[in-house]
Write a protein that holds these residues in place. Structure first.
Motif, PDB file in Angstrom:
ATOM      1  N   PHE A 173     -46.076  17.215  16.477  1.00  0.00           N
ATOM      2  CA  PHE A 173     -46.628  16.286  17.573  1.00  0.00           C
ATOM      3  C   PHE A 173     -46.383  17.029  18.815  1.00  0.00           C
ATOM      4  O   PHE A 173     -45.260  17.510  19.063  1.00  0.00           O
ATOM      5  N   GLY A 174     -47.302  16.705  19.794  1.00  0.00           N
ATOM      6  CA  GLY A 174     -47.153  17.362  21.029  1.00  0.00           C
ATOM      7  C   GLY A 174     -47.114  16.414  22.219  1.00  0.00           C
ATOM      8  O   GLY A 174     -46.930  15.226  21.964  1.00  0.00           O
ATOM      9  N   ALA A 175     -46.923  16.907  23.527  1.00  0.00           N
ATOM     10  CA  ALA A 175     -46.609  16.013  24.607  1.00  0.00           C
ATOM     11  C   ALA A 175     -47.769  15.073  24.486  1.00  0.00           C
ATOM     12  O   ALA A 175     -47.487  13.759  24.927  1.00  0.00           O
ATOM     13  N   GLU A 176     -49.087  15.252  24.235  1.00  0.00           N
ATOM     14  CA  GLU A 176     -50.049  14.360  24.494  1.00  0.00           C
ATOM     15  C   GLU A 176     -49.827  13.026  23.482  1.00  0.00           C
ATOM     16  O   GLU A 176     -50.605  11.990  23.668  1.00  0.00           O
ATOM     17  N   ASP A 177     -49.152  13.456  22.390  1.00  0.00           N
ATOM     18  CA  ASP A 177     -49.072  12.384  21.305  1.00  0.00           C
ATOM     19  C   ASP A 177     -48.321  11.266  21.847  1.00  0.00           C
ATOM     20  O   ASP A 177     -48.066  10.215  21.390  1.00  0.00           O
ATOM     21  N   PHE A 178     -47.198  11.517  22.735  1.00  0.00           N
ATOM     22  CA  PHE A 178     -46.128  10.629  23.351  1.00  0.00           C
ATOM     23  C   PHE A 178     -46.763   9.915  24.483  1.00  0.00           C
ATOM     24  O   PHE A 178     -45.818   9.198  24.693  1.00  0.00           O
ATOM     25  N   ASP A 179     -47.833  10.114  24.940  1.00  0.00           N
ATOM     26  CA  ASP A 179     -48.430   9.582  26.024  1.00  0.00           C
ATOM     27  C   ASP A 179     -48.547   8.055  25.789  1.00  0.00           C
ATOM     28  O   ASP A 179     -48.378   7.121  26.461  1.00  0.00           O
ATOM     29  N   GLY A 180     -49.084   7.835  24.785  1.00  0.00           N
ATOM     30  CA  GLY A 180     -49.416   6.265  24.422  1.00  0.00           C
ATOM     31  C   GLY A 180     -48.211   5.676  23.435  1.00  0.00           C
ATOM     32  O   GLY A 180     -46.935   6.297  23.444  1.00  0.00           O
ATOM     33  N   ASP A 181     -48.477   4.854  22.715  1.00  0.00           N
ATOM     34  CA  ASP A 181     -47.452   4.093  21.836  1.00  0.00           C
ATOM     35  C   ASP A 181     -47.496   4.858  20.452  1.00  0.00           C
ATOM     36  O   ASP A 181     -48.332   4.380  19.586  1.00  0.00           O
ATOM     37  N   VAL A 210     -51.169  10.177  10.392  1.00  0.00           N
ATOM     38  CA  VAL A 210     -49.859   9.564  10.413  1.00  0.00           C
ATOM     39  C   VAL A 210     -49.883   8.691  11.985  1.00  0.00           C
ATOM     40  O   VAL A 210     -49.226   7.558  11.840  1.00  0.00           O
ATOM     41  N   LYS A 211     -50.351   9.293  12.943  1.00  0.00           N
ATOM     42  CA  LYS A 211     -50.520   8.324  14.143  1.00  0.00           C
ATOM     43  C   LYS A 211     -51.374   6.970  14.000  1.00  0.00           C
ATOM     44  O   LYS A 211     -50.972   6.287  14.527  1.00  0.00           O
ATOM     45  N   GLU A 212     -52.516   7.095  13.245  1.00  0.00           N
ATOM     46  CA  GLU A 212     -53.127   5.881  13.050  1.00  0.00           C
ATOM     47  C   GLU A 212     -52.720   5.102  11.886  1.00  0.00           C
ATOM     48  O   GLU A 212     -53.217   3.701  11.756  1.00  0.00           O
ATOM     49  N   GLY A 213     -51.407   5.363  11.485  1.00  0.00           N
ATOM     50  CA  GLY A 213     -50.925   4.261  10.465  1.00  0.00           C
ATOM     51  C   GLY A 213     -51.287   4.336   9.046  1.00  0.00           C
ATOM     52  O   GLY A 213     -50.854   3.448   8.342  1.00  0.00           O
ATOM     53  N   LEU A 214     -52.011   5.377   8.858  1.00  0.00           N
ATOM     54  CA  LEU A 214     -52.701   5.392   7.376  1.00  0.00           C
ATOM     55  C   LEU A 214     -51.793   5.931   6.173  1.00  0.00           C
ATOM     56  O   LEU A 214     -51.789   5.624   4.997  1.00  0.00           O
ATOM     57  N   THR A 215     -51.086   6.932   6.816  1.00  0.00           N
ATOM     58  CA  THR A 215     -49.982   7.667   5.991  1.00  0.00           C
ATOM     59  C   THR A 215     -48.663   7.846   6.543  1.00  0.00           C
ATOM     60  O   THR A 215     -48.569   7.829   7.739  1.00  0.00           O
ATOM     61  N   GLY A 216     -47.777   8.441   5.612  1.00  0.00           N
ATOM     62  CA  GLY A 216     -46.416   8.658   6.238  1.00  0.00           C
ATOM     63  C   GLY A 216     -46.020  10.159   6.404  1.00  0.00           C
ATOM     64  O   GLY A 216     -46.886  10.838   5.984  1.00  0.00           O
ATOM     65  N   LEU A 217     -45.173  10.618   7.245  1.00  0.00           N
ATOM     66  CA  LEU A 217     -44.844  11.947   7.324  1.00  0.00           C
ATOM     67  C   LEU A 217     -44.496  12.662   6.155  1.00  0.00           C
ATOM     68  O   LEU A 217     -44.838  13.713   5.891  1.00  0.00           O
ATOM     69  N   ALA A 218     -43.803  12.092   5.346  1.00  0.00           N
ATOM     70  CA  ALA A 218     -43.165  12.492   3.944  1.00  0.00           C
ATOM     71  C   ALA A 218     -44.585  13.152   3.234  1.00  0.00           C
ATOM     72  O   ALA A 218     -44.494  14.075   2.755  1.00  0.00           O
TER      73      ALA A 218
END
Length: 572
Positions: free
Chosen positions: A483-491, A556-564
């Motif tokens: 994940f990059g800096a742009e991913d942390f801009d939102g929630d 993962v960001k969309e909540g469709l699946t997990g990191l593992a």
């Protein structure tokens, strides 16, 4: 004095029941005699005739024999554990398998002196049996519910009712004659096989594996890309089950030395039939049989349900609308390439188009499309099938897989002469597909002028919407994942699996992860100049093409699946 004399004639559980004041010596003697006459355990007779409290009997038996006591109300029935044991034995001895740990099976039993039940189950399962005392009334209730649950999960599909012994089963090959034998037509074997197949269809499995070993016969299904055991029938049934499956798919049941392939069509209703692609392979202890479940409904789910991002979907649609060019779908076995191809074919399947496919084998039958099963044994290869297609005025050609130079050259020639060609390759990502074609011996300029779109894909398990929960993952860990800096801009919220009754270990269904790369003029020049996959990947990134890892992180960001799950199917 008489009571004491009567009590001295008792031993074991009856004596304990009298000592604890649960039942009188006279009543327990009468009950013992009656139980022997009716050939039922003493505890069963006492509870059935309301001569003693089930809870008190269970406590007394636990103390007398040093066997642990369990309240069945606190335990959920494990259907997989239940399937380890023949239902006839459960009905005969009225016992309940509770938990399996390795080679140990914990058995719920109301009378620990029922050694015949323990011996019979040990012989049938080849497991060590550890008895656990339970209350007789709760045991009876749980056994009834458990057997009903097993029967329901195995034999019902939605609201339909099936006759398991006379299910409409046929083969895709109508030319071969029927083969029957007493073994393969044995009603219990027929019923068992039909139950396994129906249960696999209901659960949405993609494959069923029948695996014989020296001391075990294991049946596993692949659900959402992960194999799990669903049954462990007796080893003695392995050959009969294999023979039954070979008869259903019109194979030679006498030939056990070489692999064989076949098909089964199972008609569930007037409007729904399921095809199975069947493969056998001789192993050390018998033939392993694998069935691939081919549900025509999976080819009609629509492009919106596959998991493409908006830009990726627009590119796929754009190149499907072109009258010529080549679209390649790449990925490992089981990554959903076939569904992607058939989804594209469904979009193209119009009355004014002539569409032909060469496949090995044809997996899903589609009305309006001319499908050919290649058969190298008689000279019908991908290349020869494509030559025939080109003599029959095609608009769209689909080749199951480009395996050799001859097939690649004909496919490229077709794409260059006004035909839309769809096919697959086994490569890890989209950029390496172009260099793979060069390695086959295809001319670089031919690749640059014919291949228009490459789709690399994987399938990840989708998190269950009913039970997924938020996971607290440190930012440092997320940055290491990609994940990059742009991913942390939102929630940025990371979800993980939990598990509930409506899912499989926290997952339900799958979602596609795609890298969709349009072959640009710059990429074409890189190929013609002898460039490698890394250079092509760098150019793709410059043009805004995301790789599979980034596509997975977006899911993962969309909540469709997990990191593992993303770590399981993609490389960091």
């Amino acid at each position: 004095m008489a009571a004491t004399a009567s009590q001295s004639n008792l031993s074991g559980l009856p004596r304990r029941l009298v000592q604890d004041g649960i039942v009188s010596a006279e009543d327990v003697q009468k009950a013992s005699a009656a139980a022997r006459k009716e050939k039922v355990p003493l505890v069963v007779y006492l509870v059935a005739n309301e001569m003693a409290d089930p809870r008190a009997i269970a406590v007394a038996a636990s103390h007398e024999f040093g066997v642990p006591l369990l309240d069945l109300d606190a335990l959920e029935i494990d259907l997989d554990c239940l399937r380890e044991v023949d239902q006839k034995l459960l009905n005969k001895h009225r016992v309940l398998p509770l938990i399996k740990r390795g080679q140990r099976l914990f058995l719920g039993i109301s009378d620990p002196t029922n050694l015949q039940a323990i011996d019979d189950l040990k012989f049938q399962t080849s497991l060590r049996i550890d008895p656990v005392i339970v209350e007789q009334d709760k045991l009876e209730e749980c056994i009834t519910k458990a057997l009903e649950a097993v029967d329901t999960s195995m034999s019902s599909l939605e609201d339909d009712d099936f006759d398991l012994e006379n299910l409409d089963v046929s083969s895709g090959d109508d030319e071969q004659e029927d083969v029957t034998s007493n073994d393969v037509d044995d009603a219990p074997v027929v019923r068992f096989v039909n139950k396994i197949l129906l249960d696999a269809i209901k659960r949405g499995a993609s494959d069923v594996h029948f695996e014989p070993y020296e001391k075990e016969f294991r049946v596993r299904t692949r659900l959402d890309g992960v194999l799990s055991k669903v049954a462990a029938p007796p080893v003695a049934l392995a050959n009969k089950v294999c023979a039954r499956l070979k008869v259903m798919s019109r194979m030679d049941i006498a030939e056990r030395r070489v692999p064989q392939d076949g098909r089964i069509k199972m008609r569930l209703s007037k409007n729904r039939a399921i095809d199975f692609r069947v493969s056998t392979c001789p192993t050390l202890f018998g033939e392993k049989v694998v069935l691939r479940i081919l549900d025509p409904a999976s080819a009609k789910i629509g492009i919106d349900a596959l998991g493409y991002e908006d830009r990726q979907k627009a590119l796929f649609q754009k190149h499907l609308d072109k009258p010529y060019g080549m679209i390649l779908v790449t990925g490992p076995t089981g990554s959903g390439k076939t569904v992607s191809l058939y989804t594209g074919l469904n979009i193209l399947n119009e009355e004014y188009r002539n569409i032909s496919t060469a496949e090995d084998p044809v997996e899903i039958n589609l009305v309006g499309i001319n499908q050919v099963n290649v058969n190298p044994k008689v000279g019908l290869t991908f290349a020869s099938a494509m030559r025939a297609f080109l003599r029959q005025d095609p608009d769209v050609i689909m080749v199951g897989e480009i395996r050799d130079l001859e097939t690649a050259e004909i496919a490229i020639k077709a794409a260059q002469t006004g035909h839309l060609v769809l096919s697959t390759l086994h490569t890890n990502d989209a950029p390496s597909t172009l260099t793979r074609l060069v390695d086959m011996g295809t001319k670089p300029y031919a690749i640059a002028t014919s291949v228009s779109l490459i789709i690399a894909q994987r399938l990840a398990r989708r998190l269950c919407e009913n039970c997924k929960e938020v996971k607290d993952v440190p930012r440092e860990a997320l940055e290491k994942e990609g994940f990059g800096a742009e991913d942390f801009d939102g929630d940025l919220t990371i979800f993980g699996p939990v598990g509930c009754k409506s899912c499989n270990d926290g997952y339900k269904g799958r979602v596609g992860i795609f890298q969709v790369m349009e072959v640009s003029e710059t990429m074409g020049r890189i190929i013609m100049e002898g460039g490698n996959a890394i250079q092509i990947a760098d150019q793709a990134a410059t043009e805004g093409v995301i790789d599979l890892r980034r596509a997975g992180l977006n899911k993962v960001k969309e909540g469709l699946t997990g990191l593992a799950e993303i770590n399981r199917v993609t490389i960091d």
